[in-house]
Design a protein around this motif. Structure first.
Motif, PDB file in Angstrom:
ATOM      1  N   LEU A 197       9.205  -5.816   0.476  1.00  0.00           N
ATOM      2  CA  LEU A 197       7.724  -5.873   0.083  1.00  0.00           C
ATOM      3  C   LEU A 197       7.139  -6.956   1.264  1.00  0.00           C
ATOM      4  O   LEU A 197       6.077  -6.578   1.835  1.00  0.00           O
ATOM      5  CB  LEU A 197       7.504  -6.187  -1.066  1.00  0.00           C
ATOM      6  N   ALA A 198       7.880  -7.908   1.567  1.00  0.00           N
ATOM      7  CA  ALA A 198       7.218  -9.073   2.695  1.00  0.00           C
ATOM      8  C   ALA A 198       7.374  -8.363   4.127  1.00  0.00           C
ATOM      9  O   ALA A 198       6.371  -8.182   4.641  1.00  0.00           O
ATOM     10  CB  ALA A 198       8.137 -10.214   2.435  1.00  0.00           C
ATOM     11  N   ARG A 199       8.425  -7.568   4.182  1.00  0.00           N
ATOM     12  CA  ARG A 199       8.589  -6.926   5.560  1.00  0.00           C
ATOM     13  C   ARG A 199       7.436  -5.721   5.791  1.00  0.00           C
ATOM     14  O   ARG A 199       7.079  -5.488   6.867  1.00  0.00           O
ATOM     15  CB  ARG A 199      10.001  -6.067   5.522  1.00  0.00           C
ATOM     16  N   ALA A 200       6.709  -5.280   4.618  1.00  0.00           N
ATOM     17  CA  ALA A 200       5.661  -4.383   4.686  1.00  0.00           C
ATOM     18  C   ALA A 200       4.389  -5.067   4.789  1.00  0.00           C
ATOM     19  O   ALA A 200       3.275  -4.358   4.851  1.00  0.00           O
ATOM     20  CB  ALA A 200       5.905  -3.310   3.408  1.00  0.00           C
ATOM     21  N   GLY A 201       4.368  -6.405   4.617  1.00  0.00           N
ATOM     22  CA  GLY A 201       3.147  -6.884   4.758  1.00  0.00           C
ATOM     23  C   GLY A 201       2.483  -7.666   3.565  1.00  0.00           C
ATOM     24  O   GLY A 201       1.435  -8.430   3.647  1.00  0.00           O
ATOM     25  N   HIS A 202       3.206  -7.437   2.586  1.00  0.00           N
ATOM     26  CA  HIS A 202       2.822  -8.278   1.379  1.00  0.00           C
ATOM     27  C   HIS A 202       3.080  -9.698   1.170  1.00  0.00           C
ATOM     28  O   HIS A 202       3.999 -10.121   1.948  1.00  0.00           O
ATOM     29  CB  HIS A 202       3.176  -7.671  -0.016  1.00  0.00           C
ATOM     30  N   GLU A 203       2.311 -10.609   0.657  1.00  0.00           N
ATOM     31  CA  GLU A 203       2.467 -11.887   0.506  1.00  0.00           C
ATOM     32  C   GLU A 203       3.603 -12.061  -0.661  1.00  0.00           C
ATOM     33  O   GLU A 203       3.259 -11.855  -1.816  1.00  0.00           O
ATOM     34  CB  GLU A 203       1.125 -12.631   0.060  1.00  0.00           C
ATOM     35  N   VAL A 204       4.741 -12.571  -0.251  1.00  0.00           N
ATOM     36  CA  VAL A 204       5.685 -12.852  -1.523  1.00  0.00           C
ATOM     37  C   VAL A 204       6.156 -14.148  -1.368  1.00  0.00           C
ATOM     38  O   VAL A 204       6.273 -14.847  -0.428  1.00  0.00           O
ATOM     39  CB  VAL A 204       6.920 -11.903  -0.818  1.00  0.00           C
ATOM     40  N   GLU A 214       9.400   2.258 -15.999  1.00  0.00           N
ATOM     41  CA  GLU A 214       8.731   2.697 -16.873  1.00  0.00           C
ATOM     42  C   GLU A 214       7.151   2.948 -16.830  1.00  0.00           C
ATOM     43  O   GLU A 214       6.583   1.899 -16.414  1.00  0.00           O
ATOM     44  CB  GLU A 214       9.023   2.353 -18.305  1.00  0.00           C
ATOM     45  N   PRO A 215       6.440   3.565 -17.587  1.00  0.00           N
ATOM     46  CA  PRO A 215       4.950   3.723 -17.583  1.00  0.00           C
ATOM     47  C   PRO A 215       4.425   2.444 -18.200  1.00  0.00           C
ATOM     48  O   PRO A 215       4.983   1.982 -19.048  1.00  0.00           O
ATOM     49  CB  PRO A 215       4.397   4.974 -18.234  1.00  0.00           C
ATOM     50  N   ALA A 216       3.403   1.960 -17.506  1.00  0.00           N
ATOM     51  CA  ALA A 216       2.612   0.507 -18.026  1.00  0.00           C
ATOM     52  C   ALA A 216       1.458   0.633 -17.194  1.00  0.00           C
ATOM     53  O   ALA A 216       1.223   0.963 -16.105  1.00  0.00           O
ATOM     54  CB  ALA A 216       3.576  -0.594 -17.723  1.00  0.00           C
ATOM     55  N   ALA A 217       0.532  -0.297 -17.510  1.00  0.00           N
ATOM     56  CA  ALA A 217      -0.457  -0.746 -16.728  1.00  0.00           C
ATOM     57  C   ALA A 217      -0.008  -1.109 -15.280  1.00  0.00           C
ATOM     58  O   ALA A 217       0.625  -1.983 -15.136  1.00  0.00           O
ATOM     59  CB  ALA A 217      -1.545  -1.806 -17.365  1.00  0.00           C
ATOM     60  N   ARG A 218      -0.771  -0.616 -14.313  1.00  0.00           N
ATOM     61  CA  ARG A 218      -0.380  -0.840 -12.936  1.00  0.00           C
ATOM     62  C   ARG A 218       1.086  -0.485 -12.198  1.00  0.00           C
ATOM     63  O   ARG A 218       1.391  -0.812 -11.248  1.00  0.00           O
ATOM     64  CB  ARG A 218      -0.501  -2.229 -12.614  1.00  0.00           C
ATOM     65  N   SER A 219       1.689   0.295 -13.049  1.00  0.00           N
ATOM     66  CA  SER A 219       3.117   0.699 -12.670  1.00  0.00           C
ATOM     67  C   SER A 219       3.017   1.756 -11.793  1.00  0.00           C
ATOM     68  O   SER A 219       3.708   1.610 -10.600  1.00  0.00           O
ATOM     69  CB  SER A 219       3.869   1.553 -13.912  1.00  0.00           C
ATOM     70  N   ARG A 220       1.877   2.582 -11.574  1.00  0.00           N
ATOM     71  CA  ARG A 220       1.807   3.401 -10.643  1.00  0.00           C
ATOM     72  C   ARG A 220       1.444   2.905  -9.130  1.00  0.00           C
ATOM     73  O   ARG A 220       1.886   2.998  -8.009  1.00  0.00           O
ATOM     74  CB  ARG A 220       0.442   4.545 -10.955  1.00  0.00           C
ATOM     75  N   ASP A 265       3.740   3.008  -5.944  1.00  0.00           N
ATOM     76  CA  ASP A 265       3.385   3.418  -4.475  1.00  0.00           C
ATOM     77  C   ASP A 265       3.693   2.329  -3.463  1.00  0.00           C
ATOM     78  O   ASP A 265       3.935   2.684  -2.353  1.00  0.00           O
ATOM     79  CB  ASP A 265       1.679   3.701  -4.632  1.00  0.00           C
ATOM     80  N   GLU A 266       3.267   0.885  -3.841  1.00  0.00           N
ATOM     81  CA  GLU A 266       3.602  -0.046  -2.682  1.00  0.00           C
ATOM     82  C   GLU A 266       5.080  -0.107  -2.466  1.00  0.00           C
ATOM     83  O   GLU A 266       5.441  -0.376  -1.234  1.00  0.00           O
ATOM     84  CB  GLU A 266       2.872  -1.382  -3.135  1.00  0.00           C
ATOM     85  N   LEU A 267       5.900   0.107  -3.481  1.00  0.00           N
ATOM     86  CA  LEU A 267       7.247  -0.113  -3.247  1.00  0.00           C
ATOM     87  C   LEU A 267       7.873   1.025  -2.332  1.00  0.00           C
ATOM     88  O   LEU A 267       8.568   0.846  -1.480  1.00  0.00           O
ATOM     89  CB  LEU A 267       8.069  -0.113  -4.519  1.00  0.00           C
ATOM     90  N   ILE A 268       7.119   2.126  -2.552  1.00  0.00           N
ATOM     91  CA  ILE A 268       7.696   3.361  -1.799  1.00  0.00           C
ATOM     92  C   ILE A 268       7.179   3.374  -0.318  1.00  0.00           C
ATOM     93  O   ILE A 268       7.853   3.653   0.549  1.00  0.00           O
ATOM     94  CB  ILE A 268       7.117   4.731  -2.419  1.00  0.00           C
ATOM     95  N   ALA A 269       5.882   2.856  -0.165  1.00  0.00           N
ATOM     96  CA  ALA A 269       5.407   2.260   1.153  1.00  0.00           C
ATOM     97  C   ALA A 269       6.246   1.441   1.975  1.00  0.00           C
ATOM     98  O   ALA A 269       6.176   1.526   3.041  1.00  0.00           O
ATOM     99  CB  ALA A 269       4.207   1.998   0.851  1.00  0.00           C
ATOM    100  N   ALA A 270       7.047   0.533   1.184  1.00  0.00           N
ATOM    101  CA  ALA A 270       7.928  -0.483   1.780  1.00  0.00           C
ATOM    102  C   ALA A 270       9.128   0.159   2.064  1.00  0.00           C
ATOM    103  O   ALA A 270      10.023  -0.924   2.254  1.00  0.00           O
ATOM    104  CB  ALA A 270       7.815  -1.710   0.948  1.00  0.00           C
ATOM    105  N   GLY A 271       9.495   1.409   1.697  1.00  0.00           N
ATOM    106  CA  GLY A 271      10.968   1.740   2.144  1.00  0.00           C
ATOM    107  C   GLY A 271      11.697   1.516   0.806  1.00  0.00           C
ATOM    108  O   GLY A 271      12.885   1.802   1.065  1.00  0.00           O
ATOM    109  N   VAL A 272      11.222   1.428  -0.533  1.00  0.00           N
ATOM    110  CA  VAL A 272      12.141   1.361  -1.575  1.00  0.00           C
ATOM    111  C   VAL A 272      11.856   2.759  -2.498  1.00  0.00           C
ATOM    112  O   VAL A 272      10.875   2.996  -2.941  1.00  0.00           O
ATOM    113  CB  VAL A 272      11.761   0.395  -2.312  1.00  0.00           C
TER     114      VAL A 272
END
Length: 298
Positions: free
Chosen positions: A19-26, A146-152, A156-163
């Protein structure tokens, strides 16, 4: 997003690093030797297709997680309640806490001590801490959430980061499949100090694994769990796709740490006793690991 990793070991550092590699603050909450390395030189993420050092911030104090949109909760199962209580006061009410842990009941236990939304995730990745601040990726990396608030949003951010990430309505079943995989291999790797690929080449081991899996499946059936997919194929795939990987239990024992075996084969033994299902092979593997732990502690 601002992403906090609570328990910055091999699993947390891999996903946090992606996620950090994709530009998120980690930010990482971890042990002192790793925190010093992270803050001094960055997080070295040695993956199969790249080897990069990524800037991150780290601390031993969970306060660094303040303001996080997402928490990757990666502590050992034995520390779930304690770490959750340390973390919760620093989070917004809507922060999603994603449990990336072994075992089947960590999300439930975490919900009992924090008010933030919690989603369980099933983790399929082979990683190790190869040194201070250095995570080495041996293979795979999928997440099932599992489904939860903000799971989607998180998916999406994990997929965009290559996960590779999916959301499933049967995460309980998927967690049980992961538990079965851990029960099949973790104790054997820990006791022998061998990686998965070498373990399965030895006479008698395939039969032992089949018996471990059969007991786990019997307990799952008695507990009303629906196991998704082909469990036997998933068990075989572990040795095929992660031949050089040592189990997390083996890594813990090699460092002189207490393992999570009580939440793996030990959990199967306890649930089997409660449900009237015999689990002698799981009991044997659990006992052997506990003996090794006792010897190391003596």
């Amino acid at each position: 997003m601002k992403v906090a990793v609570m328990g910055a070991g091999a699993v947390g550092c891999y996903y946090g690093g992606m996620l950090a590699r994709a530009g998120h603050e980690v930010v990482l909450v971890g042990r002192p030797q790793h925190v010093e390395a992270f803050n001094g030189a960055g997080l070295r993420l040695e993956a199969q297709s790249f080897d990069e050092t990524i800037p991150v911030r780290a601390d031993t104090d969970a306060a660094i997680a303040a303001g996080a949109d997402l928490v990757l909760f990666c502590v050992k199962s034995t520390d779930t309640e304690t770490a959750g209580a340390q973390l919760s006061a620093h989070l917004r009410p809507d922060t999603l806490v994603l449990t990336l842990q072994n075992g089947t009941d960590n999300a439930e236990r975490l919900r009992a001590v924090i008010p933030q939304p919690v989603a369980a995730a099933v983790v399929y990745v082979a990683t190790e801490m190869a040194g201070p601040g250095h995570v080495k990726h041996h293979g795979r990396g999928e997440l099932v959430i599992e489904p939860a608030a903000r799971s989607r949003e998180a998916a999406d951010e994990l997929i965009a980061a290559g996960v590779p990430t999916e959301i499933s309505d049967n995460v309980r079943g998927a967690l049980w499949v992961k538990l079965i995989l851990n029960c099949a291999y973790n104790a054997l790797s820990a006791v022998t100090r061998l990686p998965y690929g070498k373990i399965v080449q030895n006479p008698g081991v395939p039969e032992v694994i089949r018996n471990l899996v059969a007991e786990c499946r019997a307990v799952a059936a008695a507990d009303g769990v629906t196991l998704p997919g082909d469990v036997d194929a998933a068990v075989r795939r572990i040795a095929e796709t992660m031949p050089t990987q040592y189990s997390s239990t083996a890594q813990d024992l090699a460092r002189g740490k207490t393992s999570e075996i009580d939440h793996l084969n030990g959990f199967i033994v306890r649930r089997g006793q409660a449900l009237g299902v015999a689990t002698p092979v799981n009991l044997t593997m659990h006992t052997l690991v506990k003996l090794v732990e006792a010897k190391q502690a003596a």
